[in-house]
Motif scaffolding. Structure first.
Motif, PDB file in Angstrom:
ATOM      1  N   VAL A 258      26.709   6.032  35.501  1.00 28.19           N
ATOM      2  CA  VAL A 258      28.139   6.132  35.791  1.00 28.19           C
ATOM      3  C   VAL A 258      28.598   4.763  36.265  1.00 28.19           C
ATOM      4  CG1 VAL A 258      28.020   8.579  36.392  1.00 28.19           C
ATOM      5  CG2 VAL A 258      27.781   6.871  38.192  1.00 28.19           C
ATOM      6  N   PRO A 259      29.899   4.452  36.155  1.00 30.36           N
ATOM      7  CA  PRO A 259      30.364   3.117  36.561  1.00 30.36           C
ATOM      8  C   PRO A 259      30.178   2.895  38.059  1.00 30.36           C
ATOM      9  CG  PRO A 259      32.011   4.248  35.207  1.00 30.36           C
ATOM     10  CD  PRO A 259      30.968   5.266  35.560  1.00 30.36           C
ATOM     11  N   GLY A 260      29.865   1.654  38.398  1.00 30.55           N
ATOM     12  CA  GLY A 260      29.868   1.267  39.795  1.00 30.55           C
ATOM     13  C   GLY A 260      28.507   0.995  40.395  1.00 30.55           C
ATOM     14  N   PHE A 261      28.525   0.240  41.489  1.00 31.99           N
ATOM     15  CA  PHE A 261      27.352  -0.076  42.292  1.00 31.99           C
ATOM     16  C   PHE A 261      27.146   1.063  43.281  1.00 31.99           C
ATOM     17  CE2 PHE A 261      26.023  -2.302  46.355  1.00 31.99           C
ATOM     18  CZ  PHE A 261      24.692  -2.486  45.981  1.00 31.99           C
ATOM     19  N   LYS A 262      25.955   1.647  43.269  1.00 31.55           N
ATOM     20  CA  LYS A 262      25.659   2.818  44.091  1.00 31.55           C
ATOM     21  C   LYS A 262      24.955   2.402  45.378  1.00 31.55           C
ATOM     22  CE  LYS A 262      22.978   7.136  43.987  1.00 31.55           C
ATOM     23  NZ  LYS A 262      22.073   7.980  43.176  1.00 31.55           N
ATOM     24  N   ILE A 263      25.440   2.951  46.496  1.00 29.95           N
ATOM     25  CA  ILE A 263      24.856   2.634  47.793  1.00 29.95           C
ATOM     26  C   ILE A 263      24.916   3.867  48.694  1.00 29.95           C
ATOM     27  CG2 ILE A 263      27.065   1.725  48.669  1.00 29.95           C
ATOM     28  CD1 ILE A 263      25.397  -0.282  50.346  1.00 29.95           C
ATOM     29  N   GLY A 264      23.910   4.017  49.535  1.00 31.49           N
ATOM     30  CA  GLY A 264      23.900   5.087  50.528  1.00 31.49           C
ATOM     31  C   GLY A 264      23.268   4.585  51.813  1.00 31.49           C
ATOM     32  N   ARG A 265      23.578   5.263  52.901  1.00 34.57           N
ATOM     33  CA  ARG A 265      22.971   4.942  54.193  1.00 34.57           C
ATOM     34  C   ARG A 265      22.074   6.100  54.607  1.00 34.57           C
ATOM     35  NH1 ARG A 265      25.857   4.530  60.159  1.00 34.57           N
ATOM     36  NH2 ARG A 265      24.014   3.790  61.289  1.00 34.57           N
ATOM     37  N   HIS A 266      20.817   5.795  54.880  1.00 37.38           N
ATOM     38  CA  HIS A 266      19.864   6.801  55.356  1.00 37.38           C
ATOM     39  C   HIS A 266      20.367   7.382  56.678  1.00 37.38           C
ATOM     40  CE1 HIS A 266      16.034   8.788  55.496  1.00 37.38           C
ATOM     41  NE2 HIS A 266      15.628   8.154  56.580  1.00 37.38           N
ATOM     42  N   HIS A 267      20.369   8.722  56.783  1.00 37.26           N
ATOM     43  CA  HIS A 267      20.950   9.406  57.954  1.00 37.26           C
ATOM     44  C   HIS A 267      22.411   8.981  58.147  1.00 37.26           C
ATOM     45  CE1 HIS A 267      17.125  11.110  58.868  1.00 37.26           C
ATOM     46  NE2 HIS A 267      16.562   9.966  59.220  1.00 37.26           N
ATOM     47  N   HIS A 268      23.166   9.133  57.118  1.00 37.90           N
ATOM     48  CA  HIS A 268      24.534   8.634  56.948  1.00 37.90           C
ATOM     49  C   HIS A 268      25.352   8.598  58.250  1.00 37.90           C
ATOM     50  CE1 HIS A 268      28.295   7.886  54.897  1.00 37.90           C
ATOM     51  NE2 HIS A 268      28.807   9.018  55.327  1.00 37.90           N
ATOM     52  N   ARG A 269      25.767   9.762  58.747  1.00 46.31           N
ATOM     53  CA  ARG A 269      26.480   9.821  60.031  1.00 46.31           C
ATOM     54  C   ARG A 269      25.818  10.819  60.976  1.00 46.31           C
ATOM     55  NH1 ARG A 269      32.165  11.515  58.373  1.00 46.31           N
ATOM     56  NH2 ARG A 269      32.595  11.409  60.610  1.00 46.31           N
ATOM     57  N   ARG A 270      24.569  11.173  60.639  1.00 49.70           N
ATOM     58  CA  ARG A 270      23.746  12.071  61.461  1.00 49.70           C
ATOM     59  C   ARG A 270      24.462  13.392  61.768  1.00 49.70           C
ATOM     60  NH1 ARG A 270      19.020   9.812  62.752  1.00 49.70           N
ATOM     61  NH2 ARG A 270      18.850   7.536  62.567  1.00 49.70           N
ATOM     62  N   GLU A 271      25.050  13.972  60.737  1.00 46.49           N
ATOM     63  CA  GLU A 271      25.722  15.271  60.857  1.00 46.49           C
ATOM     64  C   GLU A 271      24.751  16.359  60.399  1.00 46.49           C
ATOM     65  OE1 GLU A 271      30.233  14.601  59.598  1.00 46.49           O
ATOM     66  OE2 GLU A 271      28.824  13.621  58.237  1.00 46.49           O
ATOM     67  N   CYS A 272      24.296  17.171  61.330  1.00 45.42           N
ATOM     68  CA  CYS A 272      23.304  18.195  61.043  1.00 45.42           C
ATOM     69  C   CYS A 272      23.879  19.585  61.309  1.00 45.42           C
ATOM     70  CB  CYS A 272      22.054  17.983  61.897  1.00 45.42           C
ATOM     71  SG  CYS A 272      21.222  16.400  61.587  1.00 45.42           S
ATOM     72  N   GLY A 273      23.307  20.583  60.630  1.00 43.10           N
ATOM     73  CA  GLY A 273      23.740  21.961  60.818  1.00 43.10           C
ATOM     74  C   GLY A 273      23.281  22.817  59.669  1.00 43.10           C
ATOM     75  N   HIS A 274      23.783  24.035  59.604  1.00 40.55           N
ATOM     76  CA  HIS A 274      23.419  24.929  58.510  1.00 40.55           C
ATOM     77  C   HIS A 274      24.011  24.406  57.206  1.00 40.55           C
ATOM     78  CE1 HIS A 274      23.203  28.487  55.946  1.00 40.55           C
ATOM     79  NE2 HIS A 274      22.221  28.881  56.738  1.00 40.55           N
ATOM     80  N   ALA A 275      23.249  24.548  56.121  1.00 35.41           N
ATOM     81  CA  ALA A 275      23.662  24.010  54.824  1.00 35.41           C
ATOM     82  C   ALA A 275      25.026  24.528  54.382  1.00 35.41           C
ATOM     83  CB  ALA A 275      22.609  24.334  53.768  1.00 35.41           C
ATOM     84  N   ASP A 276      25.341  25.785  54.683  1.00 38.26           N
ATOM     85  CA  ASP A 276      26.603  26.360  54.238  1.00 38.26           C
ATOM     86  C   ASP A 276      27.796  25.865  55.046  1.00 38.26           C
ATOM     87  OD1 ASP A 276      25.329  27.821  52.268  1.00 38.26           O
ATOM     88  OD2 ASP A 276      25.110  29.614  53.513  1.00 38.26           O
ATOM     89  N   ARG A 277      27.523  25.223  56.179  1.00 38.90           N
ATOM     90  CA  ARG A 277      28.629  24.768  57.032  1.00 38.90           C
ATOM     91  C   ARG A 277      28.817  23.256  57.011  1.00 38.90           C
ATOM     92  NH1 ARG A 277      26.394  29.071  60.063  1.00 38.90           N
ATOM     93  NH2 ARG A 277      25.081  27.671  61.315  1.00 38.90           N
ATOM     94  N   LEU A 278      27.961  22.537  56.326  1.00 39.01           N
ATOM     95  CA  LEU A 278      28.119  21.091  56.194  1.00 39.01           C
ATOM     96  C   LEU A 278      29.067  20.788  55.039  1.00 39.01           C
ATOM     97  CD1 LEU A 278      24.420  19.984  56.726  1.00 39.01           C
ATOM     98  CD2 LEU A 278      26.321  19.617  58.307  1.00 39.01           C
ATOM     99  N   SER A 279      30.073  19.978  55.292  1.00 43.17           N
ATOM    100  CA  SER A 279      31.108  19.719  54.300  1.00 43.17           C
ATOM    101  C   SER A 279      30.570  18.944  53.105  1.00 43.17           C
ATOM    102  CB  SER A 279      32.256  18.931  54.936  1.00 43.17           C
ATOM    103  OG  SER A 279      33.189  18.536  53.948  1.00 43.17           O
ATOM    104  N   ARG A 280      30.989  19.356  51.909  1.00 44.90           N
ATOM    105  CA  ARG A 280      30.663  18.621  50.682  1.00 44.90           C
ATOM    106  C   ARG A 280      31.803  17.691  50.278  1.00 44.90           C
ATOM    107  NH1 ARG A 280      27.303  22.230  51.885  1.00 44.90           N
ATOM    108  NH2 ARG A 280      25.451  22.619  50.613  1.00 44.90           N
ATOM    109  N   GLU A 281      32.848  17.623  51.080  1.00 39.96           N
ATOM    110  CA  GLU A 281      34.007  16.788  50.746  1.00 39.96           C
ATOM    111  C   GLU A 281      33.929  15.458  51.483  1.00 39.96           C
ATOM    112  OE1 GLU A 281      37.191  15.465  48.823  1.00 39.96           O
ATOM    113  OE2 GLU A 281      36.234  17.421  48.453  1.00 39.96           O
ATOM    114  N   PRO A 282      33.728  14.341  50.776  1.00 46.91           N
ATOM    115  CA  PRO A 282      33.677  13.031  51.440  1.00 46.91           C
ATOM    116  C   PRO A 282      35.018  12.667  52.078  1.00 46.91           C
ATOM    117  CG  PRO A 282      32.678  12.941  49.258  1.00 46.91           C
ATOM    118  CD  PRO A 282      33.391  14.254  49.349  1.00 46.91           C
TER     119      PRO A 282
END
Length: 382
Positions: A258-282
């Motif tokens: 896909v277009p673009g340079f891909k980057i991620g941060r390990h332990h992005h913002r350290r937001e933890c919880g149940h999978a169904d309650r963690l937001s999928r919206e950036p």
């Protein structure tokens, strides 16, 4: 009730590979997935994932990685499509930092080829980088990436070719082991098997409550940005890389898929919880985390945002995997969580898990991933 030799719960990275390996062995095998195949709710989407031999996390992973490379190449031959792309890899940070020293330890322990580059040498060779004085990079030529989304589909296709049954959009509600058999209960019915492999990722503790504190989901966000100098980030000019810095630990890919340079941060913002309650919206805050690294270390990639995508880690306390039989229930094999670094191992873990399910042992050493380590260390699993 339908009967199987083995049931695999969760058809993502580990589950799809395990399903294929079991079916290839002639097992009557069922794969159950609560979402669509290739969904974006878990951990394996986002086009590709890094693979590397020089494993700074622990040199004991290197033999598993060597086998993983072999099996990815074997799978490519069977499928007739490329899945593993070798770009070379950089592990970058201060000279005495965890990433650089861990990478050097793995290279020296297993006689892997490598080269240490100063900040100036690294920037001269890979001009997309901008590094402060005192940073170094370890270049290891075997690193690259696996086409993660395609790899899952390939494993499922090969599993079906060998006779596996796959039920997507069928959520498992309970696992009931007893007397050498396991009953798996879903919203559609009940299935029985001699063994079950639970590779449910961020939903692992829903099915095995004793692992609630041992398997913790964490929200992660990846970004793709339009480079100002796209040629610097192209395949052949930019390797996969990991950068340990004061801003955090970041991982990067050349432009591909896909277009673009891909980057991620390990332990992005350290937001933890149940999978169904963690937001999928950036959010804008997610983008800010990634842009800080672009502006500091990759200024030529600090262009318009092309894509942001959320996925999930599932972390153990020591960030190593869990690959083991459930204590007291040898019919239940637990596979994952992978603490954000598991996909590269999917090919070999499928082989390992299939062997554990059918023979009770693996030819490869997986003692590092035993559940017993948490009891020994006093970790509370419940």
């Amino acid at each position: 009730m339908q009967h199987y030799d083995t049931i695999v719960i969760g058809i993502g990275a580990m589950g799809s590979s395990t399903l294929y390996r079991l079916a290839r062995q002639g097992q009557r095998v069922l794969g159950l997935e609560r979402f669509d195949l290739g969904h974006t709710m878990g951990s394996s989407h986002g086009v590709n994932r890094i693979i590397r031999l020089a494993y700074f996390e622990d040199p004991r992973y290197v033999p598993l990685l060597r086998r993983a490379y072999e099996l990815w190449r074997e799978t490519e031959q069977l499928a007739g499509e490329q899945l593993l792309y070798v770009t070379g890899g950089l592990d970058v940070g201060v000279e005495h930092g965890e990433v650089v020293q861990g990478t050097l330890s793995a290279c020296r322990a297993y006689d892997l080829p490598y080269e240490v580059l100063s900040a100036a040498e690294l920037t001269a060779r890979f001009p997309a980088y901008r590094l402060p004085d005192g940073y170094v990079g370890v270049h290891q030529p075997d690193a690259g990436f696996v086409a993660s989304e395609r790899a899952i589909m390939v494993h499922v296709s090969l599993a079906i070719r060998h006779g596996a049954q796959v039920h997507a959009r069928e959520k498992v509600s309970a696992i009931e082991p007893r007397e050498g058999r396991v009953t798996v209960v879903t919203e559609r019915g009940r299935y029985e098997a001699g063994q079950v492999v639970v590779s449910a990722g961020a939903w692992l503790s829903d099915l095995i409550p004793d692992l609630q504190r041992t398997a913790m989901p964490e929200r992660q966000v990846l970004g793709w940005f339009q480079p100002k100098a796209p040629e610097l980030f192209s395949m052949g000019r930019f390797p996969v890389s990991i950068l340990e810095s004061e801003l955090g630990s970041f991982y990067q890919f050349p432009t591909w898929g896909v277009p673009g340079f891909k980057i991620g941060r390990h332990h992005h913002r350290r937001e933890c919880g149940h999978a169904d309650r963690l937001s999928r919206e950036p959010t804008a805050a997610d983008e800010t985390v990634l842009r800080e690294a672009l502006r500091s270390f990759f200024p030529d990639a600090d262009g318009p945002t092309l894509r942001l995508s959320a996925c999930l880690y599932t972390n153990t306390p020591d960030e190593h995997f869990i690959i083991d039989r459930l204590p007291g229930h040898p019919e239940v094999v637990v596979a994952s969580p992978c603490s954000g670094h598991g996909f590269k191992f999917a090919s070999v873990m499928g082989e390992i898990l299939a062997d554990l399910a059918t023979t009770g042992e693996s030819a490869l050493d997986v003692s590092l991933f035993s559940l017993a380590r948490f009891r020994e260390n006093g970790a509370n699993q419940g």
